[in-house]
Scaffold this motif. Structure first.
Motif, PDB file in Angstrom:
ATOM      1  N   SER A  63       0.834  -1.210   0.000  1.00  0.00           N
ATOM      2  CA  SER A  63       0.000   0.000   0.000  1.00  0.00           C
ATOM      3  C   SER A  63       0.866   1.257   0.000  1.00  0.00           C
ATOM      4  O   SER A  63       0.525   2.249  -0.640  1.00  0.00           O
ATOM      5  CB  SER A  63      -0.947   0.005   1.203  1.00  0.00           C
ATOM      6  N   GLY A  64       2.000   1.209   0.699  1.00  0.00           N
ATOM      7  CA  GLY A  64       2.908   2.355   0.706  1.00  0.00           C
ATOM      8  C   GLY A  64       3.502   2.608  -0.659  1.00  0.00           C
ATOM      9  O   GLY A  64       3.557   3.751  -1.136  1.00  0.00           O
ATOM     10  N   LYS A  65       3.940   1.539  -1.326  1.00  0.00           N
ATOM     11  CA  LYS A  65       4.525   1.672  -2.661  1.00  0.00           C
ATOM     12  C   LYS A  65       3.484   2.177  -3.656  1.00  0.00           C
ATOM     13  O   LYS A  65       3.759   3.082  -4.460  1.00  0.00           O
ATOM     14  CB  LYS A  65       5.090   0.322  -3.119  1.00  0.00           C
ATOM     15  N   LEU A  66       2.291   1.602  -3.604  1.00  0.00           N
ATOM     16  CA  LEU A  66       1.240   1.998  -4.536  1.00  0.00           C
ATOM     17  C   LEU A  66       0.762   3.425  -4.270  1.00  0.00           C
ATOM     18  O   LEU A  66       0.427   4.158  -5.206  1.00  0.00           O
ATOM     19  CB  LEU A  66       0.059   1.029  -4.448  1.00  0.00           C
ATOM     20  N   ALA A  67       0.746   3.833  -3.005  1.00  0.00           N
ATOM     21  CA  ALA A  67       0.356   5.209  -2.690  1.00  0.00           C
ATOM     22  C   ALA A  67       1.340   6.207  -3.283  1.00  0.00           C
ATOM     23  O   ALA A  67       0.952   7.306  -3.699  1.00  0.00           O
ATOM     24  CB  ALA A  67       0.274   5.403  -1.174  1.00  0.00           C
ATOM     25  N   ASP A  68       2.622   5.827  -3.345  1.00  0.00           N
ATOM     26  CA  ASP A  68       3.656   6.702  -3.915  1.00  0.00           C
ATOM     27  C   ASP A  68       3.749   6.609  -5.434  1.00  0.00           C
ATOM     28  O   ASP A  68       4.382   7.455  -6.063  1.00  0.00           O
ATOM     29  CB  ASP A  68       5.028   6.358  -3.319  1.00  0.00           C
ATOM     30  N   LYS A  69       3.128   5.571  -6.027  1.00  0.00           N
ATOM     31  CA  LYS A  69       3.214   5.375  -7.479  1.00  0.00           C
ATOM     32  C   LYS A  69       1.878   5.660  -8.175  1.00  0.00           C
ATOM     33  O   LYS A  69       1.808   6.461  -9.104  1.00  0.00           O
ATOM     34  CB  LYS A  69       3.611   3.917  -7.775  1.00  0.00           C
ATOM     35  N   VAL A  70       0.842   4.972  -7.718  1.00  0.00           N
ATOM     36  CA  VAL A  70      -0.462   5.025  -8.386  1.00  0.00           C
ATOM     37  C   VAL A  70      -1.328   6.165  -7.863  1.00  0.00           C
ATOM     38  O   VAL A  70      -2.137   6.733  -8.588  1.00  0.00           O
ATOM     39  CB  VAL A  70      -1.203   3.675  -8.230  1.00  0.00           C
ATOM     40  N   GLY A 328       4.559   7.715   1.387  1.00  0.00           N
ATOM     41  CA  GLY A 328       3.727   6.529   1.504  1.00  0.00           C
ATOM     42  C   GLY A 328       4.475   5.383   2.151  1.00  0.00           C
ATOM     43  O   GLY A 328       3.957   4.671   3.013  1.00  0.00           O
ATOM     44  N   LYS A 329       5.720   5.195   1.741  1.00  0.00           N
ATOM     45  CA  LYS A 329       6.562   4.137   2.295  1.00  0.00           C
ATOM     46  C   LYS A 329       6.809   4.348   3.783  1.00  0.00           C
ATOM     47  O   LYS A 329       6.755   3.404   4.585  1.00  0.00           O
ATOM     48  CB  LYS A 329       7.900   4.100   1.546  1.00  0.00           C
TER      49      LYS A 329
END
Length: 394
Positions: A63-70, A328-329
Motif C-alpha cells: 500500500s505504501g509503494k502503490l500510494a507513492d506510485k499510483v 507513503g513508504k
C-alpha cells in the motif's frame, strides 16, 4: 506545493471518509468474540484481532509503494472495498476456519485505506501544522471508531448479529462514495501494473522512521489487548453493552487530540509522547483494578487521553523524518509496526487470559509493562530525535 489553509474542501472530505471507514470496521468488533464462540471457537478469541493485523501488516509495504506510485485515492478505495465485501461475507461463515480466513482477508482493508489517508493528509497541510492536522483527522477517526463500536454494540444487543455486519458493509460503501469524489494529490502518478506488486528489499521499510515505529509497536500493545479482552471483561463486570468501554475511551481521546498535536508542533513530539506513554501504563493498571461500571469508565477516560495524545503526535513525528517522495513508504512502515504491536497485544493477551477470569489482572499488568517500556524507550534514544524534524519539505 501545499495549500496554506489547514481546513479546506479536500481535508473535510477526507475527514468524512475516514469517519465512515473507521466506523465500518469497528462496528463489528464488540460482537466478534460472541460470534466466534457461537461457531465453537471460544478459546481462539486472541486470534480475532491477531490474524487481522497479520494481513494488515503484510499489505503495508504494497500500500505504501502503490500510494507513492499510483496515487493516494486508489489505495483508500481498495481498502474500503475490502471492508464492504467482508461485511457482506460474515453472515455466510459457518465454521471457525472460515471465520479466520475471512478475518485474514478483512485485514487488507486497514492495510490500505489508512496508509493512503495519512499520506493524503501530509500532502495537503502546511509543514508546521502537521501535528494539529493529524489531531483533527484523528478526531474524525475517533468519532468514527466510537460511533462504530457504540452502534455495533447497540445493534448486537437488539437484533441478530447479521444486522451488524450489513450495517458495516453499508457504511463502507458511503466511505467509497466520498473518496471517489476527491481530487488526487500525487503529482507524478502512474498507471497500475502488476509488476508493482513485486517488492525490492529496500521498498519494504523506510529506515528514517524506525525510531517512531519501534515506539509505536510498544505503545499500541495495550490497544490490541483492549480490543481482544475488553468484551469479556465488560461482561465479567456486568456491563451489557460490550462496546461501551470503546466508546468512552475514544470519546475521551477527542478532548486532547487537536491540542496535543498543536503542542507537539511547538515543543516537539517526544515531550508529548513521554506524557502519553506514562499515562497509558497507569491506565492499564487502573483497568486491572476496576470492579464496576464507574471505575472502568474512569480508567477508560485516562486510557483515551493517553491514546489521544499519542496517535497524532507519533504520526506527525514520522512524517517529519521523511520526504515527499517516500511519504507513503514511511507511513506504511509506521503502520507495519502498529500492526505488529496490536497483533502482539492480541496474541499475548489472548494467551495470558486463556478464557479464564482469574487471569484478567495479569493480562492488564502485561499491557502496563509494555506501555512503561515505551516510556523508557523515549528516555534512552539518541538526542538527535528530539528535534521537531530532520527533513523539512519544500
Amino acid at each position: 506545493m501545499k495549500q496554506q489553509n489547514l481546513i479546506n474542501r479536500s481535508f473535510v472530505a477526507l475527514s468524512i471518509s475516514a469517519f465512515l471507514f473507521f466506523a465500518s470496521f469497528n462496528m463489528i468488533i464488540p460482537e466478534l468474540p460472541d460470534y466466534l464462540t457461537s461457531l465453537g471457537g471460544a478459546e481462539y478469541k486472541g486470534l480475532i484481532i491477531g490474524l487481522f493485523t497479520i494481513t494488515a501488516g503484510l499489505s503495508r509495504p504494497f500500500s505504501g509503494k502503490l500510494a507513492d506510485k499510483v496515487g493516494r485515492l486508489p489505495v483508500m478505495i481498495f481498502g474500503a472495498i475490502v471492508c464492504f465485501v467482508a461485511g457482506l461475507s460474515y453472515p455466510f461463515v459457518t465454521s471457525v476456519i472460515a471465520f479466520f480466513v475471512l478475518r485474514l482477508l478483512h485485514g487488507f482493508s486497514t492495510g490500505f485505506t489508512p496508509t493512503g489517508n495519512s499520506a493524503y493528509v501530509a500532502d495537503i497541510v502546511p509543514f508546521n501544522r502537521r501535528g494539529e492536522a493529524m489531531g483533527i483527522i484523528g478526531v474524525a477517526i475517533s468519532v468514527g471508531t466510537a460511533t462504530g463500536n457504540a452502534l455495533g454494540g447497540y445493534l448486537g444487543s437488539m437484533y441478530p448479529v447479521d444486522y451488524v455486519f450489513y450495517a458495516s458493509a453499508l457504511t463502507a460503501v458511503l466511505s467509497i462514495i466520498i473518496v471517489a469524489g476527491m481530487k488526487e494529490t500525487l503529482a507524478d502518478k502512474v498507471q497500475f501494473q502488476f509488476s508493482m506488486l513485486k517488492l525490492k528489499r529496500d521498498e519494504i521499510i523506510e529506515k528514517r522512521v524506525m525510531v517512531p515505529a519501534v515506539f509505536m509497536s510498544l505503545s499500541v500493545f495495550s490497544f490490541g489487548l483492549v480490543l481482544t479482552i475488553m468484551p469479556d471483561y465488560s461482561r465479567h463486570l456486568g456491563i451489557s453493552n460490550k462496546g461501551l468501554f470503546f466508546a468512552v475511551f475514544v470519546l475521551a481521546s477527542l478532548l486532547v487530540r487537536i491540542l496535543a498535536g498543536k503542542i507537539s508542533d511547538k515543543i516537539g513530539r517526544i515531550k508529548v509522547l513521554k506524557v502519553s506513554s506514562f499515562l497509558l501504563g497507569c491506565a492499564m493498571i487502573l483497568i486491572a483494578y476496576s470492579n464496576s461500571l464507574y471505575t472502568l469508565i474512569g480508567a477508560g477516560i485516562i486510557f483515551g487521553l493517553a491514546v489521544g495524545m499519542n496517535s497524532p503526535t507519533v504520526f506527525a513525528w514520522a512524517i517529519d523524518l521523511t520526504d515527499d517522495r517516500k511519504r507513503g513508504k514511511a507511513l506504511a512502515t509506521l503502520y507495519i509496526f502498529l500492526e505488529i504491536g496490536i497483533g502482539m497485544g492480541a496474541f499475548i493477551s489472548g494467551w495470558v487470559y486463556s478464557n479464564n477470569a482469574d487471569n484478567f489482572k495479569l493480562t492488564f499488568f502485561t499491557g502496563a509493562l509494555l506501555a512503561f517500556s515505551s516510556f523508557i524507550f523515549l528516555n534512552v534514544i539518541s538526542p538527535k530525535f528530539y528535534q521537531l524534524s530532520k527533513v523539512e519539505n519544500t
